[in-house]
Design a protein around this motif. Structure first.
Motif, PDB file in Angstrom:
ATOM      1  N   ALA A  62      11.844 -10.052 114.010  1.00  0.00           N
ATOM      2  CA  ALA A  62      11.108 -11.540 113.810  1.00  0.00           C
ATOM      3  C   ALA A  62       9.872 -11.144 114.424  1.00  0.00           C
ATOM      4  O   ALA A  62       8.642 -11.282 114.086  1.00  0.00           O
ATOM      5  CB  ALA A  62      11.646 -12.589 114.650  1.00  0.00           C
ATOM      6  N   MET A  63       9.793 -10.329 115.537  1.00  0.00           N
ATOM      7  CA  MET A  63       8.446  -9.942 116.295  1.00  0.00           C
ATOM      8  C   MET A  63       7.690  -8.972 115.686  1.00  0.00           C
ATOM      9  O   MET A  63       6.632  -9.290 115.477  1.00  0.00           O
ATOM     10  CB  MET A  63       8.906  -9.363 117.903  1.00  0.00           C
ATOM     11  N   LEU A  64       8.345  -7.827 114.982  1.00  0.00           N
ATOM     12  CA  LEU A  64       7.468  -7.061 114.232  1.00  0.00           C
ATOM     13  C   LEU A  64       6.953  -7.792 112.845  1.00  0.00           C
ATOM     14  O   LEU A  64       5.719  -7.292 112.816  1.00  0.00           O
ATOM     15  CB  LEU A  64       8.381  -5.840 113.684  1.00  0.00           C
ATOM     16  N   LEU A 114       6.292   4.712 110.379  1.00  0.00           N
ATOM     17  CA  LEU A 114       6.230   6.083 111.034  1.00  0.00           C
ATOM     18  C   LEU A 114       5.009   6.719 110.364  1.00  0.00           C
ATOM     19  O   LEU A 114       4.231   7.633 110.727  1.00  0.00           O
ATOM     20  CB  LEU A 114       7.580   7.063 111.134  1.00  0.00           C
ATOM     21  N   TRP A 115       5.314   6.788 108.863  1.00  0.00           N
ATOM     22  CA  TRP A 115       4.226   7.703 108.344  1.00  0.00           C
ATOM     23  C   TRP A 115       2.853   6.933 108.502  1.00  0.00           C
ATOM     24  O   TRP A 115       1.806   7.901 108.764  1.00  0.00           O
ATOM     25  CB  TRP A 115       4.385   7.508 106.733  1.00  0.00           C
ATOM     26  N   LEU A 116       2.798   5.563 108.400  1.00  0.00           N
ATOM     27  CA  LEU A 116       1.257   5.108 108.739  1.00  0.00           C
ATOM     28  C   LEU A 116       0.817   5.310 110.211  1.00  0.00           C
ATOM     29  O   LEU A 116      -0.382   5.393 110.372  1.00  0.00           O
ATOM     30  CB  LEU A 116       1.324   3.603 108.475  1.00  0.00           C
ATOM     31  N   HIS A 117       1.417   5.804 111.187  1.00  0.00           N
ATOM     32  CA  HIS A 117       1.239   5.837 112.475  1.00  0.00           C
ATOM     33  C   HIS A 117       1.477   7.441 112.762  1.00  0.00           C
ATOM     34  O   HIS A 117       1.375   7.547 113.975  1.00  0.00           O
ATOM     35  CB  HIS A 117       1.795   4.799 113.284  1.00  0.00           C
ATOM     36  N   GLY A 118       1.797   8.137 112.085  1.00  0.00           N
ATOM     37  CA  GLY A 118       2.144   9.682 112.410  1.00  0.00           C
ATOM     38  C   GLY A 118       0.911  10.579 112.328  1.00  0.00           C
ATOM     39  O   GLY A 118      -0.307   9.939 112.916  1.00  0.00           O
ATOM     40  N   HIS A 173       1.703  -6.650 107.957  1.00  0.00           N
ATOM     41  CA  HIS A 173       1.292  -5.779 107.052  1.00  0.00           C
ATOM     42  C   HIS A 173       1.466  -4.429 107.339  1.00  0.00           C
ATOM     43  O   HIS A 173       1.208  -3.372 106.826  1.00  0.00           O
ATOM     44  CB  HIS A 173      -0.114  -6.076 106.257  1.00  0.00           C
ATOM     45  N   VAL A 174       2.326  -3.933 108.403  1.00  0.00           N
ATOM     46  CA  VAL A 174       2.582  -2.515 109.019  1.00  0.00           C
ATOM     47  C   VAL A 174       1.541  -1.967 109.558  1.00  0.00           C
ATOM     48  O   VAL A 174       1.448  -1.477 110.622  1.00  0.00           O
ATOM     49  CB  VAL A 174       3.180  -1.834 107.934  1.00  0.00           C
ATOM     50  N   VAL A 175       0.371  -1.826 108.886  1.00  0.00           N
ATOM     51  CA  VAL A 175      -0.778  -1.294 109.312  1.00  0.00           C
ATOM     52  C   VAL A 175      -1.617  -2.178 110.161  1.00  0.00           C
ATOM     53  O   VAL A 175      -2.765  -1.736 110.886  1.00  0.00           O
ATOM     54  CB  VAL A 175      -1.583  -0.768 108.075  1.00  0.00           C
ATOM     55  N   ASP A 176      -1.332  -3.243 110.518  1.00  0.00           N
ATOM     56  CA  ASP A 176      -2.300  -4.270 111.445  1.00  0.00           C
ATOM     57  C   ASP A 176      -1.348  -4.575 112.596  1.00  0.00           C
ATOM     58  O   ASP A 176      -0.395  -4.083 112.685  1.00  0.00           O
ATOM     59  CB  ASP A 176      -2.399  -5.500 110.398  1.00  0.00           C
ATOM     60  N   GLU A 233      -3.342 -10.634 116.491  1.00  0.00           N
ATOM     61  CA  GLU A 233      -4.542 -10.272 115.286  1.00  0.00           C
ATOM     62  C   GLU A 233      -4.648 -11.449 114.428  1.00  0.00           C
ATOM     63  O   GLU A 233      -5.724 -11.843 114.137  1.00  0.00           O
ATOM     64  CB  GLU A 233      -4.241  -9.093 114.598  1.00  0.00           C
ATOM     65  N   TYR A 234      -3.682 -12.610 114.412  1.00  0.00           N
ATOM     66  CA  TYR A 234      -3.816 -13.668 113.581  1.00  0.00           C
ATOM     67  C   TYR A 234      -3.827 -14.868 114.391  1.00  0.00           C
ATOM     68  O   TYR A 234      -4.052 -16.022 113.897  1.00  0.00           O
ATOM     69  CB  TYR A 234      -2.761 -13.762 112.463  1.00  0.00           C
TER      70      TYR A 234
END
Length: 127
Positions: A47-49, A91-95, A55-58, A16-17
């Motif tokens: 490192a990959m993540l 998990l919460w953000l993508h649940g 920002h977890v959501v992106d 994305e960046y």
């Protein structure tokens, strides 16, 4: 050929960046990437993540790849409260299918932290 897991993921899924490089080889498919991910060390996976999803959501990594990556990290580092919470947040953000697992990871982080500081109460564990 890529020298890191992050570079391979970027080539396969995009970034994305940063500009997405063109696919570089015929063996650069999901199966080969998942094989590499499966046997990668926790530092390479994190490192990959953190580079591709800062920002977890992106990020462009598929949710199932993120979930697998966090699972593999936690298998290698099961007693790291910060990683347990980071995985739970993902998990919460993508649940919501994984909310119960996220809650369990958060509880495990709390238990680990409390046991290190000596403030954990058995009654809290039963809740």
């Amino acid at each position: 050929m890529h020298s890191t897991l992050t570079e391979r993921a970027r080539c396969l899924y995009g970034d994305e960046y940063r500009p997405t490089p063109p696919r570089c080889s015929a063996d650069h498919d999901e199966r080969h990437f998942i094989e590499e991910l499966t046997f990668a060390d926790a530092e390479s996976i994190l490192a990959m993540l953190r580079e591709l999803c800062p920002h977890v959501v992106d990020g462009l990594l598929p949710v199932w790849v993120r979930n697998l990556a966090y699972r593999l990290v936690l298998l290698q580092c099961p007693d790291e409260p910060a990683l347990l919470r980071e995985a739970a947040q993902n998990l919460w953000l993508h649940g919501p299918d994984w909310d119960d697992i996220a809650a369990d990871l958060t509880r495990r982080a709390e238990v680990l932290e409390a046991s290190r500081t000596g403030t954990y109460h058995r009654s809290k564990a039963i809740q």
